[in-house]
Scaffold this active site. Sequence first.
Site, PDB file in Angstrom:
ATOM      1  N   GLY A  11       0.844  -1.201   0.000  1.00 33.17           N
ATOM      2  CA  GLY A  11       0.000   0.000   0.000  1.00 33.17           C
ATOM      3  C   GLY A  11       0.877   1.247   0.000  1.00 33.17           C
ATOM      4  O   GLY A  11       1.833   1.319   0.756  1.00 33.17           O
ATOM      5  N   ARG A  72       0.721  -4.963  -4.982  1.00 31.74           N
ATOM      6  CA  ARG A  72       0.795  -6.131  -4.085  1.00 31.74           C
ATOM      7  C   ARG A  72       1.065  -7.310  -5.022  1.00 31.74           C
ATOM      8  O   ARG A  72       0.378  -7.484  -6.023  1.00 31.74           O
ATOM      9  CB  ARG A  72      -0.513  -6.311  -3.335  1.00 31.74           C
ATOM     10  CG  ARG A  72      -0.845  -5.078  -2.447  1.00 31.74           C
ATOM     11  CD  ARG A  72      -1.812  -5.439  -1.347  1.00 31.74           C
ATOM     12  NE  ARG A  72      -2.325  -4.259  -0.652  1.00 31.74           N
ATOM     13  CZ  ARG A  72      -1.724  -3.686   0.380  1.00 31.74           C
ATOM     14  NH1 ARG A  72      -0.589  -4.160   0.832  1.00 31.74           N
ATOM     15  NH2 ARG A  72      -2.271  -2.637   0.953  1.00 31.74           N
ATOM     16  N   GLY A 102       5.630  -1.660   3.673  1.00 32.94           N
ATOM     17  CA  GLY A 102       5.160  -2.157   4.958  1.00 32.94           C
ATOM     18  C   GLY A 102       5.630  -3.583   5.226  1.00 32.94           C
ATOM     19  O   GLY A 102       6.622  -4.041   4.650  1.00 32.94           O
ATOM     20  N   ILE A 126       1.079   3.771   6.174  1.00 33.40           N
ATOM     21  CA  ILE A 126       0.326   4.649   7.073  1.00 33.40           C
ATOM     22  C   ILE A 126       0.008   3.946   8.397  1.00 33.40           C
ATOM     23  O   ILE A 126      -0.368   4.584   9.368  1.00 33.40           O
ATOM     24  CB  ILE A 126      -0.996   5.152   6.431  1.00 33.40           C
ATOM     25  CG1 ILE A 126      -1.957   3.994   6.155  1.00 33.40           C
ATOM     26  CG2 ILE A 126      -0.715   5.971   5.183  1.00 33.40           C
ATOM     27  CD1 ILE A 126      -3.388   4.444   5.849  1.00 33.40           C
ATOM     28  N   ASP A 129       2.820   0.052  11.801  1.00 38.12           N
ATOM     29  CA  ASP A 129       2.821  -1.293  12.396  1.00 38.12           C
ATOM     30  C   ASP A 129       4.144  -2.032  12.201  1.00 38.12           C
ATOM     31  O   ASP A 129       4.180  -3.264  12.248  1.00 38.12           O
ATOM     32  CB  ASP A 129       1.662  -2.125  11.805  1.00 38.12           C
ATOM     33  CG  ASP A 129       1.773  -2.286  10.291  1.00 38.12           C
ATOM     34  OD1 ASP A 129       2.607  -1.597   9.663  1.00 38.12           O
ATOM     35  OD2 ASP A 129       1.024  -3.112   9.736  1.00 38.12           O
ATOM     36  N   ARG A 154     -17.443  15.938  13.893  1.00 31.83           N
ATOM     37  CA  ARG A 154     -17.837  16.530  15.174  1.00 31.83           C
ATOM     38  C   ARG A 154     -18.833  17.670  14.941  1.00 31.83           C
ATOM     39  O   ARG A 154     -19.856  17.764  15.622  1.00 31.83           O
ATOM     40  CB  ARG A 154     -16.608  17.051  15.914  1.00 31.83           C
ATOM     41  CG  ARG A 154     -16.936  17.822  17.185  1.00 31.83           C
ATOM     42  CD  ARG A 154     -15.680  18.362  17.816  1.00 31.83           C
ATOM     43  NE  ARG A 154     -14.843  17.312  18.376  1.00 31.83           N
ATOM     44  CZ  ARG A 154     -15.119  16.666  19.499  1.00 31.83           C
ATOM     45  NH1 ARG A 154     -16.200  16.960  20.187  1.00 31.83           N
ATOM     46  NH2 ARG A 154     -14.329  15.733  19.946  1.00 31.83           N
ATOM     47  N   MET A 169      -8.212   3.212   8.995  1.00 33.81           N
ATOM     48  CA  MET A 169      -7.311   2.126   8.587  1.00 33.81           C
ATOM     49  C   MET A 169      -6.302   1.813   9.691  1.00 33.81           C
ATOM     50  O   MET A 169      -6.324   2.406  10.761  1.00 33.81           O
ATOM     51  CB  MET A 169      -6.600   2.497   7.293  1.00 33.81           C
ATOM     52  CG  MET A 169      -7.450   2.295   6.055  1.00 33.81           C
ATOM     53  SD  MET A 169      -6.480   2.608   4.556  1.00 33.81           S
ATOM     54  CE  MET A 169      -7.628   2.015   3.307  1.00 33.81           C
ATOM     55  N   ARG A 171      -4.896  -1.652   9.469  1.00 34.81           N
ATOM     56  CA  ARG A 171      -4.842  -3.107   9.370  1.00 34.81           C
ATOM     57  C   ARG A 171      -5.058  -3.695  10.766  1.00 34.81           C
ATOM     58  O   ARG A 171      -6.153  -3.561  11.285  1.00 34.81           O
ATOM     59  CB  ARG A 171      -3.515  -3.557   8.766  1.00 34.81           C
ATOM     60  CG  ARG A 171      -3.607  -4.915   8.099  1.00 34.81           C
ATOM     61  CD  ARG A 171      -2.285  -5.334   7.538  1.00 34.81           C
ATOM     62  NE  ARG A 171      -1.885  -4.576   6.374  1.00 34.81           N
ATOM     63  CZ  ARG A 171      -2.179  -4.923   5.130  1.00 34.81           C
ATOM     64  NH1 ARG A 171      -2.858  -6.023   4.903  1.00 34.81           N
ATOM     65  NH2 ARG A 171      -1.785  -4.202   4.118  1.00 34.81           N
ATOM     66  N   GLY A 185     -10.233  14.332  20.199  1.00 35.35           N
ATOM     67  CA  GLY A 185     -11.118  14.452  21.345  1.00 35.35           C
ATOM     68  C   GLY A 185     -12.324  13.518  21.276  1.00 35.35           C
ATOM     69  O   GLY A 185     -13.410  13.850  21.760  1.00 35.35           O
ATOM     70  N   ARG A 243     -24.621   7.277  13.065  1.00 33.06           N
ATOM     71  CA  ARG A 243     -24.142   7.111  11.689  1.00 33.06           C
ATOM     72  C   ARG A 243     -22.735   6.529  11.708  1.00 33.06           C
ATOM     73  O   ARG A 243     -21.919   6.896  12.557  1.00 33.06           O
ATOM     74  CB  ARG A 243     -24.079   8.456  10.960  1.00 33.06           C
ATOM     75  CG  ARG A 243     -25.418   9.155  10.806  1.00 33.06           C
ATOM     76  CD  ARG A 243     -26.248   8.495   9.698  1.00 33.06           C
ATOM     77  NE  ARG A 243     -27.428   9.286   9.405  1.00 33.06           N
ATOM     78  CZ  ARG A 243     -28.602   9.158   9.998  1.00 33.06           C
ATOM     79  NH1 ARG A 243     -28.759   8.243  10.952  1.00 33.06           N
ATOM     80  NH2 ARG A 243     -29.616   9.931   9.658  1.00 33.06           N
ATOM     81  N   ILE A 250      -9.148   7.469   1.227  1.00 34.44           N
ATOM     82  CA  ILE A 250      -8.851   8.902   1.372  1.00 34.44           C
ATOM     83  C   ILE A 250      -7.659   9.081   2.316  1.00 34.44           C
ATOM     84  O   ILE A 250      -6.826   9.971   2.144  1.00 34.44           O
ATOM     85  CB  ILE A 250     -10.103   9.624   1.918  1.00 34.44           C
ATOM     86  CG1 ILE A 250     -11.126   9.779   0.797  1.00 34.44           C
ATOM     87  CG2 ILE A 250      -9.763  10.961   2.553  1.00 34.44           C
ATOM     88  CD1 ILE A 250     -12.465  10.268   1.251  1.00 34.44           C
TER      89      ILE A 250
HETATM   90  O1  F6P Z   1      -1.287  -1.143   4.735  1.00 38.10           O
HETATM   91  C1  F6P Z   1      -1.903   0.030   4.346  1.00 38.10           C
HETATM   92  C2  F6P Z   1      -3.385  -0.157   4.180  1.00 38.10           C
HETATM   93  O2  F6P Z   1      -3.943   1.066   3.782  1.00 38.10           O
HETATM   94  C3  F6P Z   1      -4.124  -0.698   5.406  1.00 38.10           C
HETATM   95  O3  F6P Z   1      -4.381   0.304   6.350  1.00 38.10           O
HETATM   96  C4  F6P Z   1      -5.352  -1.279   4.771  1.00 38.10           C
HETATM   97  O4  F6P Z   1      -5.880  -2.327   5.559  1.00 38.10           O
HETATM   98  C5  F6P Z   1      -4.842  -1.819   3.455  1.00 38.10           C
HETATM   99  O5  F6P Z   1      -3.637  -1.122   3.170  1.00 38.10           O
HETATM  100  C6  F6P Z   1      -5.788  -1.669   2.301  1.00 38.10           C
HETATM  101  O6  F6P Z   1      -5.229  -2.316   1.210  1.00 38.10           O
HETATM  102  P1  F6P Z   1      -5.696  -2.104  -0.301  1.00 38.10           P
HETATM  103  O7  F6P Z   1      -5.289  -0.731  -0.730  1.00 38.10           O
HETATM  104  O8  F6P Z   1      -4.954  -3.158  -1.045  1.00 38.10           O
HETATM  105  O9  F6P Z   1      -7.182  -2.240  -0.304  1.00 38.10           O
END
Ligand code: F6P
Length: 319
Positions: A11, A72, A102, A126, A129, A154, A169, A171, A185, A243, A250
């Site tokens: 990613g 990937r 990553g 992002i 991890d 908010r 996100m 993961r 907050g 909601r 994004i």
């Molecule tokens: O590893 C970065 C990430 O944005 C994760 O936060 C998310 O789970 C995953 O990649 C989404 O992957 P893809 O863009 O292949 O749907």
Amino acid sequence: IKKIGVLTSGGDSPGMNAAIRAVVRAGLSNDVEVYGIRDGYLGLHQNRIKKLERYSVSDVINRGGTFLGSARFPEFKEESVRRQAIENLKEHGIEALVVIGGDGSYMGAKKLTEMGYPCIGLPGTIDNDIAGTDFTIGFDTALNVILDAVDRLRDTSSSHKRISIVEVMGRHCGDLALSAAVAGGAEFVVVPEQGFDKESLISQIESGIERGKRHALVVICEHITDVNALAKEVETRTQLETRATILGHIQRGGSPTGRDRILASRMGAFAVQLLIEGQGGRCIGLLNNQLVHHDIIDCIENMRRPFNTEMFKLCSTLF
Ligand code: F6P
């Protein structure tokens, strides 16, 4: 060392371009040629490799995504595919590879290293991890994108006296959710490291309402539960309109923050320095604002990221 390769994989994350730029410019300043590989390990396997010049990386430091492209490519788990990749690198005379990505990308770099081909891993994701670093390249930008969304939610949830559940996100890492909850907050945070107890979340929301709260923000990490179903249940139980918002991709885009650009620039130049010193098979981190490097095999097999319990406790103190 005279020739190195660089690729971005998995990613994408804001700051990857700044990292590539740093590898190229630091390489050229030390008389090392730098080759860019298109679309991560996929392009490496397909031999899509091109020399990068000083001006190939002009005007990219401020751009999100990665101009080299990313992919990937699960086939890289196969040894024959990796053998072909090494042959392609050797054909160009490339002696070492900088991999920006990553955990999946680190795994590829580890396997190449185990096959005798030296790699350096730079943490570009992002999700924050990766073990052995306080921050990954892209985390700060994604956090700020999330914060912007949380602030907007908010406004509207307060006007309508609604409960807003925001899925972010990460993961299987709660860092984005936790940081966004503290900085935004939010009233409640749900992260994988602490497990999810739906009943306790709902009863906490209910007790907030009893205390006079008219609206609430819940930040939840992805892959924990179906947030739309959760929103329905919270609405039925609390009698407050609820909601769910899934922020999605994004969070991965946009111009990198100053913090991410600096992190990427420092790490990219450090990778080149390590290779010049003859150190391959390493991965780079930032610990207490100092650049560090670890054995990439040890990092993947043995090192774990600590969960920030102090921040988690802070959430309940401040909410
Ligand atoms: O590893 C970065 C990430 O944005 C994760 O936060 C998310 O789970 C995953 O990649 C989404 O992957 P893809 O863009 O292949 O749907």
